[in-house]
Design a protein around this motif. Sequence first.
Motif, short mmCIF file in Angstrom:
data_model
loop_
_atom_site.label_atom_id
_atom_site.label_comp_id
_atom_site.label_asym_id
_atom_site.label_seq_id
_atom_site.Cartn_x
_atom_site.Cartn_y
_atom_site.Cartn_z
N ASP A 93 0.42 -1.94 1.75
CA ASP A 93 1.57 -2.67 1.22
C ASP A 93 2.75 -2.30 2.11
O ASP A 93 3.32 -1.22 1.98
N ASP A 94 3.08 -3.20 3.03
CA ASP A 94 4.13 -2.91 4.01
C ASP A 94 5.51 -2.74 3.39
O ASP A 94 6.44 -2.29 4.06
N THR A 95 5.66 -3.11 2.12
CA THR A 95 6.96 -2.96 1.47
C THR A 95 7.16 -1.56 0.89
O THR A 95 8.23 -1.25 0.40
N LEU A 96 6.11 -0.75 0.93
CA LEU A 96 6.21 0.63 0.44
C LEU A 96 6.41 1.59 1.60
O LEU A 96 5.81 1.40 2.67
N PRO A 97 7.19 2.64 1.41
CA PRO A 97 7.26 3.69 2.44
C PRO A 97 5.88 4.33 2.56
O PRO A 97 5.28 4.70 1.56
N GLY A 98 5.34 4.39 3.76
CA GLY A 98 4.02 4.97 3.94
C GLY A 98 2.92 3.93 3.97
O GLY A 98 1.78 4.25 4.25
N THR A 99 3.20 2.72 3.66
CA THR A 99 2.33 1.53 3.70
C THR A 99 1.19 1.47 2.69
O THR A 99 0.54 0.46 2.57
N THR A 100 0.94 2.53 1.95
CA THR A 100 -0.03 2.48 0.84
C THR A 100 0.57 3.26 -0.33
O THR A 100 1.39 4.18 -0.11
N PRO A 101 0.18 2.94 -1.57
CA PRO A 101 0.71 3.71 -2.70
C PRO A 101 0.44 5.22 -2.58
O PRO A 101 1.34 6.02 -2.87
N ILE A 102 -0.74 5.63 -2.13
CA ILE A 102 -1.01 7.07 -2.04
C ILE A 102 -0.12 7.73 -1.00
O ILE A 102 0.39 8.83 -1.21
N ASN A 103 0.12 7.05 0.13
CA ASN A 103 1.01 7.63 1.14
C ASN A 103 2.45 7.65 0.66
O ASN A 103 3.20 8.56 0.99
N ALA A 104 2.84 6.65 -0.14
CA ALA A 104 4.19 6.65 -0.72
C ALA A 104 4.34 7.84 -1.68
O ALA A 104 5.38 8.50 -1.69
N LEU A 105 3.30 8.11 -2.48
CA LEU A 105 3.35 9.29 -3.35
C LEU A 105 3.49 10.56 -2.53
O LEU A 105 4.26 11.45 -2.88
N ARG A 106 2.75 10.63 -1.44
CA ARG A 106 2.79 11.83 -0.59
C ARG A 106 4.17 12.02 0.06
O ARG A 106 4.53 13.13 0.41
N SER A 107 4.92 10.92 0.21
CA SER A 107 6.24 11.03 0.83
C SER A 107 7.35 10.99 -0.22
O SER A 107 8.47 10.57 0.06
N ASN A 108 7.01 11.43 -1.44
CA ASN A 108 7.98 11.59 -2.53
C ASN A 108 8.64 10.28 -2.98
O ASN A 108 9.83 10.27 -3.29
N HIS A 109 7.86 9.21 -3.03
CA HIS A 109 8.35 7.93 -3.54
C HIS A 109 7.58 7.55 -4.81
O HIS A 109 7.23 6.40 -5.03
N GLY A 110 7.33 8.54 -5.64
CA GLY A 110 6.54 8.35 -6.86
C GLY A 110 7.16 7.38 -7.84
O GLY A 110 6.45 6.62 -8.50
N THR A 111 8.47 7.37 -7.95
CA THR A 111 9.13 6.47 -8.90
C THR A 111 8.83 5.02 -8.55
O THR A 111 8.51 4.22 -9.43
N GLU A 112 8.91 4.68 -7.28
CA GLU A 112 8.64 3.31 -6.84
C GLU A 112 7.17 2.95 -7.07
O GLU A 112 6.84 1.85 -7.51
N VAL A 113 6.28 3.89 -6.79
CA VAL A 113 4.84 3.63 -6.98
C VAL A 113 4.55 3.40 -8.46
O VAL A 113 3.86 2.44 -8.82
N LYS A 114 5.08 4.25 -9.33
CA LYS A 114 4.84 4.08 -10.77
C LYS A 114 5.46 2.80 -11.29
O LYS A 114 4.89 2.13 -12.14
N ARG A 115 6.63 2.43 -10.79
CA ARG A 115 7.27 1.18 -11.21
C ARG A 115 6.38 -0.01 -10.87
O ARG A 115 6.16 -0.90 -11.68
N ARG A 116 5.79 0.01 -9.69
CA ARG A 116 4.89 -1.09 -9.30
C ARG A 116 3.62 -1.08 -10.12
O ARG A 116 3.10 -2.13 -10.49
N ALA A 117 3.10 0.10 -10.41
CA ALA A 117 1.90 0.18 -11.25
C ALA A 117 2.19 -0.35 -12.65
O ALA A 117 1.38 -1.09 -13.23
N GLN A 118 3.36 -0.03 -13.20
CA GLN A 118 3.74 -0.53 -14.53
C GLN A 118 3.91 -2.03 -14.50
O GLN A 118 3.51 -2.73 -15.44
N ALA A 119 4.46 -2.58 -13.44
CA ALA A 119 4.67 -4.02 -13.33
C ALA A 119 3.33 -4.76 -13.30
O ALA A 119 3.23 -5.90 -13.77
#
Length: 122
Positions: A93-119
């Motif tokens: 997902d090129d709109t996420l930092p790290g390009t995948t949800p797991i990489n976004a979590l690893r780079s401390n973007h958990g709030t954005e990942v959880k928001r997308r999962a909730q959506a």
Amino acid sequence: MSAIPLADDVLGADVAVLSAAEVATRLNVAQNKVRQMLRDGQLIAVRRDGELMIPEVFFREDTVVKGLSGTITVLSDAGFSRTEMLRWLFDEDDTLPGTTPINALRSNHGTEVKRRAQAMAF
């Protein structure tokens, strides 16, 4: 004791995985604790060559990546199977930092990942 829920192995061959024993050593816990974490939905495993294997990117040094278990819970509450969760965590997902949800979590973007999962639950 209940069975450990597993995902189908939808991981690419290039995704490094760890055995339950290796995870136990890394987290400094017993293998039974790792199996309990899998049953409780804190981690997701696949079976490779008859052995439970867990993606190495789920860990940072001696701990589970912050936000992973909460994301798994949100996806589970949305009705995702373990296989669907694993696929979603590794989908690009090129709109996420790290390009995948797991990489976004690893780079401390958990709030954005959880928001997308909730959506996705809607």
